[in-house]
Scaffold this active site. Structure first.
Site, mmCIF file in Angstrom:
data_model
loop_
_atom_site.group_PDB
_atom_site.id
_atom_site.type_symbol
_atom_site.label_atom_id
_atom_site.label_comp_id
_atom_site.label_asym_id
_atom_site.label_seq_id
_atom_site.Cartn_x
_atom_site.Cartn_y
_atom_site.Cartn_z
ATOM 1 N N GLU A 273 92.092 6.089 68.386
ATOM 2 C CA GLU A 273 91.987 5.145 69.509
ATOM 3 C C GLU A 273 91.525 3.769 69.033
ATOM 4 O O GLU A 273 90.496 3.260 69.480
ATOM 5 C CB GLU A 273 90.988 5.692 70.542
ATOM 6 C CG GLU A 273 91.372 7.026 71.144
ATOM 7 C CD GLU A 273 90.315 7.588 72.090
ATOM 8 O OE1 GLU A 273 89.171 7.062 72.110
ATOM 9 O OE2 GLU A 273 90.619 8.546 72.815
ATOM 10 N N PRO A 274 92.260 3.152 68.114
ATOM 11 C CA PRO A 274 91.816 1.840 67.621
ATOM 12 C C PRO A 274 91.984 0.770 68.691
ATOM 13 O O PRO A 274 92.944 0.814 69.475
ATOM 14 C CB PRO A 274 92.779 1.576 66.451
ATOM 15 C CG PRO A 274 94.032 2.286 66.834
ATOM 16 C CD PRO A 274 93.585 3.526 67.577
ATOM 17 N N TYR A 316 76.179 -9.669 73.707
ATOM 18 C CA TYR A 316 75.687 -9.005 72.489
ATOM 19 C C TYR A 316 75.201 -9.988 71.445
ATOM 20 O O TYR A 316 75.045 -9.603 70.282
ATOM 21 C CB TYR A 316 76.799 -8.219 71.778
ATOM 22 C CG TYR A 316 77.752 -7.401 72.563
ATOM 23 C CD1 TYR A 316 77.310 -6.339 73.346
ATOM 24 C CD2 TYR A 316 79.121 -7.629 72.462
ATOM 25 C CE1 TYR A 316 78.232 -5.546 74.016
ATOM 26 C CE2 TYR A 316 80.039 -6.838 73.128
ATOM 27 C CZ TYR A 316 79.577 -5.799 73.910
ATOM 28 O OH TYR A 316 80.485 -5.015 74.560
ATOM 29 N N CYS A 342 76.087 -22.025 85.146
ATOM 30 C CA CYS A 342 74.669 -22.273 85.390
ATOM 31 C C CYS A 342 73.817 -21.108 84.925
ATOM 32 O O CYS A 342 73.227 -20.383 85.742
ATOM 33 C CB CYS A 342 74.453 -22.557 86.871
ATOM 34 S SG CYS A 342 75.431 -23.951 87.377
ATOM 35 N N TYR A 371 88.204 -7.479 73.695
ATOM 36 C CA TYR A 371 87.051 -7.608 74.585
ATOM 37 C C TYR A 371 86.845 -9.074 74.985
ATOM 38 O O TYR A 371 85.719 -9.557 75.100
ATOM 39 C CB TYR A 371 85.780 -7.046 73.928
ATOM 40 C CG TYR A 371 85.924 -5.610 73.452
ATOM 41 C CD1 TYR A 371 85.834 -4.552 74.349
ATOM 42 C CD2 TYR A 371 86.168 -5.320 72.107
ATOM 43 C CE1 TYR A 371 85.980 -3.234 73.922
ATOM 44 C CE2 TYR A 371 86.317 -3.999 71.663
ATOM 45 C CZ TYR A 371 86.218 -2.974 72.583
ATOM 46 O OH TYR A 371 86.364 -1.667 72.153
#
Ligand SMILES: Cc1ncc(COP(=O)(O)O)c(C=O)c1O
Length: 420
Positions: A273-274, A316, A342, A371
């Site tokens: 599942e790359p 992250y 903001c 992502y």
């Protein structure tokens, strides 16, 4: 290796200068290289060529229909995590028998939809989901092919938010409890055990956690077979990392070699599942500098893209290289690259040495193909940006920029508020 390169100080995507695209499409926009996506998918496929396998692109990474279609035409399947992803996959023409479905919280309607679509496999993540899947399958008159997503308790040595295979993570069923749950599932009328599955995390830069996990999965499969439960598919998930900065992750070839060595001769069909490794470096986010400002000793470069368009730095503290689209001869500066939202958390880079951008200049935020758009939102009522795919000297708008009307579609002011 990707197809975003400079020619005479201008960034090109394949055979088109990026400024030309920005002029035609406006900014900000996501830009994907067809050649890079194809090359990465092929490299992965080639690496596993000697083994019985199915490559299921993890579509949470990039779920644009054109991107999915590209892989479907190359024989790929997809890894899905929601009914919405199933809908996208089927719309793009992915074959149902190449779809695998993970996720800790599959809803009843989602289970029904996937059963009626005859997908290859449900990766079940809890005891209650096993019971529910059996019940729903009975109701719709189908037999559900399933694997248990096992949590092998292996440290993937990556960012805690993208580590999924430790026992404190919410994913999967603990490997020590898996045999009991398999026995339970084997006794259920509407379930058919197809495999075992795992996914330990994302952006892994070493093969050792994969090999460790595989060792544990092999032991589990052997113990299941002793009790008469036969396993056809071994799903190793995704997780292979990419170079955002100076990381040196293993090439898919090295990953496949390590898997082959650890697995030995087998009748199992591997499911892979790359996600990031295929799409990450095949896309960039192109944005325009709006303003620059000096707050005493701090420089801010304010661009027209924001955390709602690319969340990874805010979420992250992820690193994305920042490059000028037109290289200038001006000295570099140390600056924060920030968006118009903001929130102080709205940044793409902090205290980064970058070209001293001027208002109106274009900036490329690199490695944004995974992502990126798929995590974007309308926060601050910002329409989602356009997505563009380049193939050679042609470009295609594969998702139009949202309009203000798109943004409020489905919202309604009730009558009692209209009369006031
Ligand atoms: C079940 C599953 N498979 C595959 C992936 C893809 O991971 P990556 O993009 O690191 O390859 C993920 C990502 O979190 C996942 O949750």
């Amino acid at each position: 290796m990707h197809h975003f390169q400079y020619t005479q100080n201008v960034l090109w995507c394949e055979e088109i200068p990026v400024p030309e695209l920005a002029r035609k499409v406006g900014t900000p926009f996501y830009l994907y290289s067809h050649a890079t996506l194809t090359q990465h998918f092929r490299a992965f496929e080639r690496a596993f060529a000697g083994m019985k396998h199915l490559t299921c692109f993890s579509m949470k990474v990039n779920s644009n229909l054109a991107v999915l279609r590209l892989f479907a035409l190359k024989g790929g399947g997809v890894d899905i995590v929601s009914g919405g992803e199933l809908y996208r996959a089927l719309t793009a023409g992915v074959e149902p028998e190449k779809i695998v479905y993970s996720g800790v919280g599959k809803g009843i309607e989602e289970l029904e939809y996937a059963l009626k679509s005859d997908i290859l496999m449900f990766n079940v993540e809890s005891n209650q989901e096993i019971v529910k899947l059996n019940e729903v399958a009975g109701r719709v008159g189908k037999k559900a092919r399933m694997a248990i997503r096992v949590n092998p308790d292996v440290n993937p040595k990556t960012h805690p938010y993208i580590s999924t295979g430790l026992k404190e993570n919410k994913f999967g069923i603990n490997i020590n409890d898996a045999p009991e749950q398999y026995t339970l599932a084997a006794g259920m009328k509407n379930l058919k055990i197809g495999g075992v599955s795992c996914h330990i995390g994302s952006q892994l830069t070493h093969v050792s956690p994969f090999v460790d996990t595989l060792g544990r999965m092999k032991k589990l499969i052997a113990s299941l077979e002793e009790t008469g439960i036969n396993i056809g598919y071994l799903n190793l998930g995704g997780g292979l990392g990419i170079t955002y900065d100076r990381e040196e992750p293993p090439h898919p070839r090295e990953y496949a070699k390590a898997v082959k060595e650890e697995l030995g001769t087998t009748d199992l069909t591997l499911i892979l599942e790359p996600g990031r490794v295929i799409a990450g470096n095949a896309g960039i986010l192109v944005t325009k500098v709006l303003y620059t400002k000096n707050n005493h000793d701090k420089i801010f470069i304010i661009v027209d893209a924001a955390m709602n368009d690319l969340l990874r730095p805010s979420l992250y503290n992820a690193y994305h290289a920042i490059q000028p689209v037109n290289i200038s001869t001006r000295d570099n500066v140390k600056a924060d690259i920030v968006g118009p939202i903001c929130e102080s958390g709205d940044f793409f880079a902090k205290e980064r040495e970058v070209s001293s951008f001027e208002p109106g200049e274009l900036m490329a935020i690199m490695s944004a193909g995974a992502y990126g758009f798929s995590m974007s939102s309308n926060y601050n009522s910002r329409p989602r940006v356009a997505e563009v795919m380049v193939k050679g000297d042609r470009f295609y708008i594969i998702r139009a920029r949202e309009t203000y009307e798109d943004m409020v579609r489905g919202e309604e002011i009730p009558d009692f508020l209209m009369s006031a």
